[in-house]
Design an enzyme around this catalytic site. Structure first.
Site, short mmCIF file in Angstrom:
data_model
loop_
_atom_site.label_atom_id
_atom_site.label_comp_id
_atom_site.label_asym_id
_atom_site.label_seq_id
_atom_site.Cartn_x
_atom_site.Cartn_y
_atom_site.Cartn_z
CE LYS A 43 6.41 -4.76 -5.76
NZ LYS A 43 7.63 -3.97 -5.71
N GLY A 69 17.97 -1.08 4.23
CA GLY A 69 16.66 -1.70 4.02
C GLY A 69 16.80 -3.17 3.65
N1 LIG Z 1 11.88 3.77 -7.83
C1 LIG Z 1 11.17 2.67 -7.94
O1 LIG Z 1 10.84 2.22 -9.05
C2 LIG Z 1 10.81 1.88 -6.71
C3 LIG Z 1 10.41 0.54 -6.80
C4 LIG Z 1 10.10 -0.15 -5.63
C5 LIG Z 1 10.16 0.51 -4.39
N2 LIG Z 1 10.54 1.81 -4.35
C6 LIG Z 1 10.63 2.53 -3.04
O2 LIG Z 1 11.45 1.76 -2.18
C7 LIG Z 1 11.01 1.92 -0.83
C8 LIG Z 1 10.93 0.57 -0.15
O3 LIG Z 1 9.95 -0.23 -0.79
P1 LIG Z 1 9.71 -1.75 -0.37
O4 LIG Z 1 8.75 -2.31 -1.34
O5 LIG Z 1 11.00 -2.44 -0.16
O6 LIG Z 1 9.01 -1.57 1.06
P2 LIG Z 1 8.96 -2.65 2.25
O7 LIG Z 1 9.02 -4.03 1.71
O8 LIG Z 1 7.81 -2.23 3.10
O9 LIG Z 1 10.35 -2.40 3.07
C9 LIG Z 1 10.55 -1.19 3.76
C10 LIG Z 1 11.98 -1.14 4.32
O10 LIG Z 1 12.17 0.16 4.91
C11 LIG Z 1 12.59 -0.01 6.28
N3 LIG Z 1 12.03 1.12 7.05
C12 LIG Z 1 10.81 1.70 6.92
N4 LIG Z 1 10.69 2.72 7.79
C13 LIG Z 1 11.86 2.79 8.48
C14 LIG Z 1 12.36 3.64 9.51
N5 LIG Z 1 11.62 4.64 10.00
N6 LIG Z 1 13.61 3.43 9.98
C15 LIG Z 1 14.38 2.43 9.49
N7 LIG Z 1 13.97 1.57 8.50
C16 LIG Z 1 12.73 1.76 8.01
C17 LIG Z 1 12.03 -1.34 6.70
O11 LIG Z 1 12.77 -1.83 7.81
P3 LIG Z 1 12.17 -2.96 8.80
O12 LIG Z 1 12.51 -4.27 8.18
O13 LIG Z 1 12.89 -2.70 10.08
O14 LIG Z 1 10.69 -2.71 8.90
C18 LIG Z 1 12.27 -2.17 5.42
O15 LIG Z 1 13.61 -2.57 5.34
C19 LIG Z 1 9.67 2.66 -0.90
O16 LIG Z 1 9.88 4.00 -0.53
C20 LIG Z 1 9.27 2.60 -2.35
O17 LIG Z 1 8.57 3.76 -2.74
C21 LIG Z 1 10.87 2.52 -5.47
#
Ligand SMILES: NC(=O)c1ccc[n+]([C@@H]2O[C@H](COP(=O)([O-])OP(=O)(O)OC[C@H]3O[C@@H](n4cnc5c(N)ncnc54)[C@H](OP(=O)(O)O)[C@@H]3O)[C@@H](O)[C@H]2O)c1
Length: 286
Positions: free
Chosen positions: A73, A132
Site C-alpha cells: 500500500k 489500532g
Molecule cells: N473491512 C474492510 O474493508 C477492511 C479494510 C482494511 C483492513 N481491514 C481489517 O483491518 C484490520 C487491520 O488492518 P491493517 O491493514 O491496518 O493492518 P496493520 O497495518 O498490520 O495494523 C494492525 C494493527 O493492529 C494492531 N494489533 C495487531 N495485533 C494486536 C494485538 N494482539 N494486540 C494489540 N494490537 C494489535 C497493531 O498494533 P501495533 O502497532 O502495536 O503492531 C496495528 O495497530 C485487519 O484485520 C484487516 O482485515 C478491513
C-alpha cells in the site's frame, strides 16, 4: 451481415502478498456478472521485489487499474504517476485507476468505511475512539477527521505506530487528537460516541475478543469492527450484549469495492449483490 463479437474484456488486477485469503475478486466479479459488465478482476500474488515489474506488466497489457493490499500500500506510490487527494493525505494507496494513460493512486478504505458508518450515525461533531494505528486506522481516522468529528482518541499497543498516526492527523487535519497506551482491558470513557476496532484482533483463525472493560460499553455508543472474517466478531457480540449499536466490516469492504468499480468503469453497482456474496463466503467458511 453477422454481428461482430468481441472476446476482449477490460481487466482489473489485485496485488497482495500473500493474497489467497482476500475475497475481493469474488465480490467484484459478482457485481460484474449482475450488471453484465465486460470486465474481469484478477487476483495475483506479487512479492515486494516484483512490484515494479508487475505494474509495468499491467501497463503493457492495458489494465484499467488494480487494487493493492498488504504489503504494497505504501511501496506502490513509487511506481505510480500521481495520487488522488485521500491517498496523498493518508500516504497509502489501495486502489489504482488508469486516467488518460496515467496510473493514479487512490485510497478508498476510509471513504468505504464512512459510507457504511453514515447508515448508522452521522460522525460530524462526534467523539471517536480508535483501536489500532496501522494502515486501516490511518485511512479511517483521516477520513473521519475530514468529515468534522470533534475528537479522535487513538489507542494502540505500540507507542511508535500510535505516535506516527497522531503526527499524521496533526499535520494534515484540524481534528483534536490524543494517544493512549493500552494495557489490559481498556476502559472506554463515557463521553465516547463511536468506537472502531482497526486492529487485527479477532481476525480468523484467532477469533478472540478485543480487550476492553465490558462494563464501560454503554448503550449510546456505536461500536464498529473492520474485520470481515468472521463478520460478527467477539467484540461486536459483546457490544451488542451491552445494548450498543454495532457495525460490521462487510459494509466497508463492499463500499470500497463499489467506489473502485465506479472509478474503473463509471458504473454504480448494486452493493447488496456484493454483500450477499461476502456473507455467503463467510457463512460457509464458519
Ligand atoms: N473491512 C474492510 O474493508 C477492511 C479494510 C482494511 C483492513 N481491514 C481489517 O483491518 C484490520 C487491520 O488492518 P491493517 O491493514 O491496518 O493492518 P496493520 O497495518 O498490520 O495494523 C494492525 C494493527 O493492529 C494492531 N494489533 C495487531 N495485533 C494486536 C494485538 N494482539 N494486540 C494489540 N494490537 C494489535 C497493531 O498494533 P501495533 O502497532 O502495536 O503492531 C496495528 O495497530 C485487519 O484485520 C484487516 O482485515 C478491513
Amino acid at each position: 451481415m453477422p454481428k461482430e463479437i468481441s472476446f476482449k474484456k477490460e481487466l482489473i488486477g489485485n496485488f497482495g502478498y500473500p493474497v489467497w485469503d482476500n475475497p475481493t475478486e469474488a465480490m467484484v466479479e459478482a457485481a460484474f456478472a449482475h450488471h453484465g459488465m465486460n470486465y474481469r478482476y484478477v487476483t495475483t500474488e506479487v512479492p515486494p521485489e516484483n512490484l515494479r515489474a508487475a505494474v509495468a506488466g499491467l501497463r503493457a497489457m492495458g489494465y484499467k487499474g488494480f487494487n493493492c493490499t498488504i504489503p504494497h500500500k505504501v511501496a506502490i506510490i513509487d511506481h505510480l504517476d500521481g495520487l488522488g487527494e485521500s491517498a496523498s493525505l493518508i500516504e497509502a494507496v489501495n486502489c489504482v485507476v488508469e486516467r488518460d494513460g496515467k496510473y493514479i493512486g487512490e485510497n478508498t478504505d476510509g471513504k468505504g468505511f464512512l459510507q457504511s458508518l453514515r447508515e448508522v450515525i452521522d460522525p460530524e461533531g462526534k467523539k471517536v475512539l480508535i483501536f489500532g494505528a496501522g494502515g486501516a486506522a490511518r485511512a479511517v481516522s483521516v477520513e473521519l477527521a475530514l468529515q468534522g468529528v470533534e475528537k479522535i482518541t487513538i489507542v494502540n499497543r505500540s507507542t511508535h505506530r500510535g505516535e506516527g498516526l497522531v503526527d499524521l492527523l496533526q499535520r494534515k487535519t484540524a481534528v483534536q487528537v490524543e494517544l493512549k497506551s493500552w494495557e489490559g482491558n481498556y476502559p472506554i470513557p463515557a463521553e465516547t460516541e463511536i468506537i472502531i476496532n482497526c486492529t487485527s484482533i479477532g481476525l480468523s483463525p484467532q477469533v478472540v475478543r478485543v480487550p476492553v472493560d465490558k462494563k464501560t460499553l454503554l448503550t449510546h455508543m456505536v461500536v464498529c469492527d473492520l474485520i470481515v472474517n468472521p463478520p460478527k466478531t467477539p467484540f461486536l457480540q459483546e457490544a451488542a450484549e451491552c445494548g450498543c449499536r454495532i457495525l460490521d466490516g462487510i459494509g466497508m469492504l463492499v463500499n470500497q469495492g463499489r467506489i473502485g468499480i465506479k472509478y474503473w468503469s463509471g458504473v454504480d453497482v448494486d452493493g447488496s449483490v456484493m454483500r450477499r456474496k461476502i456473507e455467503e463466503i463467510y457463512s460457509t467458511a464458519s
